[in-house]
Design an enzyme around this catalytic site. Structure first.
Site, short mmCIF file in Angstrom:
data_model
loop_
_atom_site.label_atom_id
_atom_site.label_comp_id
_atom_site.label_asym_id
_atom_site.label_seq_id
_atom_site.Cartn_x
_atom_site.Cartn_y
_atom_site.Cartn_z
N ARG A 82 0.85 -1.19 0.00
CA ARG A 82 0.00 0.00 0.00
C ARG A 82 0.89 1.24 0.00
NH1 ARG A 82 -2.50 3.15 4.60
NH2 ARG A 82 -4.02 4.43 3.54
N HIS A 126 -2.81 11.12 0.42
CA HIS A 126 -2.24 10.93 1.75
C HIS A 126 -1.61 12.28 2.15
CE1 HIS A 126 -0.92 7.56 4.61
NE2 HIS A 126 -0.60 8.69 5.20
N GLU A 171 -7.43 8.79 5.97
CA GLU A 171 -7.68 9.51 7.22
C GLU A 171 -8.12 10.95 7.03
OE1 GLU A 171 -4.38 9.07 9.89
OE2 GLU A 171 -4.53 6.90 9.90
N ASN A 297 -7.37 2.23 9.84
CA ASN A 297 -6.06 2.41 10.44
C ASN A 297 -6.25 2.40 11.95
OD1 ASN A 297 -5.19 2.72 7.85
ND2 ASN A 297 -4.70 4.90 8.02
N TYR A 299 -4.31 2.22 15.72
CA TYR A 299 -3.08 2.28 16.52
C TYR A 299 -3.36 2.10 18.01
CZ TYR A 299 -0.73 3.74 12.32
OH TYR A 299 -0.21 3.75 11.06
N GLU A 351 -3.59 0.03 8.16
CA GLU A 351 -2.40 0.44 8.91
C GLU A 351 -2.53 -0.07 10.34
OE1 GLU A 351 -1.45 4.66 9.02
OE2 GLU A 351 -1.80 4.82 6.88
C1 GCO Z 1 -1.69 7.72 9.00
C2 GCO Z 1 -0.64 7.86 8.57
C3 GCO Z 1 0.74 7.59 8.71
C4 GCO Z 1 1.37 7.83 10.03
C5 GCO Z 1 1.02 6.76 11.00
C6 GCO Z 1 1.69 6.90 12.33
O1 GCO Z 1 -2.36 7.37 7.98
O2 GCO Z 1 -1.93 8.11 10.12
O3 GCO Z 1 -0.93 7.14 7.41
O4 GCO Z 1 1.17 8.47 7.74
O5 GCO Z 1 2.72 7.85 9.82
O6 GCO Z 1 -0.35 6.79 11.24
O7 GCO Z 1 1.32 8.07 12.96
#
Ligand code: GCO
Length: 452
Positions: A82, A126, A171, A297, A299, A351
């Site tokens: 990707r 992006h 995002e 995405n 985290y 992600e």
């Molecule tokens: C995101 C981003 C990344 C960041 C990652 C870490 O889509 O947020 O794609 O560019 O680097 O999330 O913060």
């Protein structure tokens, strides 16, 4: 999962495993072959905007090292890669002539991936808007929506037959809120009403692009990628529950509800009051194009306290180098919620990954914390699938250390280490683990081995 991070679950044979990057974060070659400036090129010049004062001029020099980078990706044994296209590289001012030299780079990249048996997954936006479009108001200007659709169609025309997927936006919450409300990301504006209008235009551009690409018979799968950090109340108090609900309306439902239900969530509209976006008749019908997939995405979670008093890690969860909690069960819960509230669309984790402070010694990086993070989150995906969620793939953020936006080069998310002086790449232990995990999955899939 045991202490070796072995994952017992076997994923379906067509499950798409990948690694992810984005153009501005890795390409460099900021002014080469006719590339135009982007709002991130400009933002990096604002004193204090980037923690280490760095920029994307060279980054990982991927523009020149793409062939070796693709070999490295192949070596990991992933199914898909990707990446994003830099809009100002292919159309320097965002309108007018196309830049053939810039397009040629992505031709090489896409063909190079296919030659190596890797599926190209393209992201159109992006975050690197051509600066010339920002000068005309950027995403706050409804005209930018039409420039985006032209860009989407050109990429669709050139790559739609070879790409596995084309994602419109990555995002949009970040673009709208960090770019236009807090001003911590490009273009660095602090105006809540503008941020809300930007979010509407991003959604509209997504819908119009999907519609136009489909009308032209684009063969790639079409979708959008959202950052969906699930919200949890800090305590059991009624205030915290209410605050978490409002935060959820801004963070998650603001983007999901228009696409799936044709409206913005009332809790967020009430909170915005006069700052709510101007919506023209017919906009929601355009935004609500059917998705081939929804990219997620993930985290960490967001813990919401009405008084703003909650501290990450205060409930005992480990923190990454970003100060984000390691909270894999949040991913399982999120996927199950999406499956319940927005049914019918295949979900992909586009992600997932973590920054940790790495030590490199003799080319080795023993990043046990990152390996564990990735393994736990893959396991969290398996748990959601066992409970009925339809998940099509998982991609690690990121292939290699890169420009982490306002954090510059200080935060390392890669499973491959990058030495920014020499541009040498070294697989971290997490990359070796991922490679071995994928090898084992393939064996399990083909029945060559029995599950442990
Ligand atoms: C995101 C981003 C990344 C960041 C990652 C870490 O889509 O947020 O794609 O560019 O680097 O999330 O913060």
């Amino acid at each position: 999962m045991n202490s070796n991070n072995d994952i017992d679950s076997t994923f379906p044979p067509d499950f798409l495993w990948g690694v992810a990057t984005s153009a501005f974060q890795i390409e460099g070659a900021a002014a080469e072959d006719g590339k135009g400036r982007s709002i991130w090129d400009d933002f990096c010049r604002v004193p204090g905007a980037i923690v280490d004062g760095s920029n994307g001029d060279v980054a990982c020099d991927h523009y020149h090292r793409w062939a070796a980078d693709l070999d490295m990706i192949k070596g990991l044994g992933v199914d898909a890669y990707r990446f994003s296209i830099s809009w100002p590289r292919v159309r320097p001012t965002g309108e007018g002539a196309w830049n053939e030299a810039g397009l040629a780079f992505y031709e090489k990249l896409v063909d190079g991936l296919i030659e190596r048996g890797i599926k190209p997954c393209i992201t159109l936006y992006h975050w690197d808007l051509p600066s010339a479009l920002q000068a005309k108001g950027g995403w706050a200007n409804r005209e930018t929506v039409h420039r985006f659709v032209e860009y989407a169609l050109e990429i669709g025309r050139r790559f739609g037959d070879r790409a596995e997927s084309i994602t419109t936006h990555n995002e949009p919450w970040i673009v709208a809120t960090l770019g236009h409300e807090t001003g911590t990301f490009a273009p660095g504006i602090k105006n809540r009403a503008m941020a809300a209008q930007v979010s509407h235009h991003l959604l509209l551009s997504h819908g119009l692009a999907l519609q136009a690409l489909r009308e032209r018979g684009c063969k790639a799968q079409l979708g959008i990628v959202l950052n969906l950090s699930p919200t949890y109340p800090a305590t059991d108090s009624a205030e915290d529950h209410k605050a978490a609900k409002v935060a959820d309306a801004h963070l998650l439902r603001w983007y999901l509800d228009p696409i799936f239900h044709g409206r913005y969530p009332q809790e967020a509209l009430d909170d915005l009051g006069a700052d709510a976006p101007k919506v023209e008749p017919g906009d929601f019908a355009l935004i609500g194009q059917k998705l081939d997939y929804l990219g997620i995405n993930y985290y960490s979670r967001s813990v919401i306290s009405a008084k703003g008093q909650w501290k990450a890690g205060s409930q005992g969860h480990a923190l990454t180098d970003m100060g984000w909690e390691v909270y894999p069960q949040g991913l399982t819960e999120l996927l199950l919620r999406l499956h319940r509230d927005y049914p019918g669309v295949p979900l992909y984790i586009t992600e997932n990954g973590a920054a940790f402070k790495d030590q490199i010694t003799n080319g080795l990086v023993h990043d046990a914390d990152r390996t564990r993070y990735i393994a736990e989150h893959i396991e969290a995906v398996a748990q959601a699938m066992k409970q009925g969620a339809r998940i099509g793939g998982y991609m690690v953020w990121s292939l290699m250390d890169n420009f982490e936006w306002a954090s510059g080069y200080e935060k390392r998310f890669g499973i491959v280490h990058v030495d920014y002086e020499s541009q040498a790449r070294h697989l971290k232990d997490s990359a070796r683990w991922y490679r071995d995990f994928l090898k084992r999955q393939r064996m399990l899939r083909s029945g060559a081995a029995q599950p442990a």
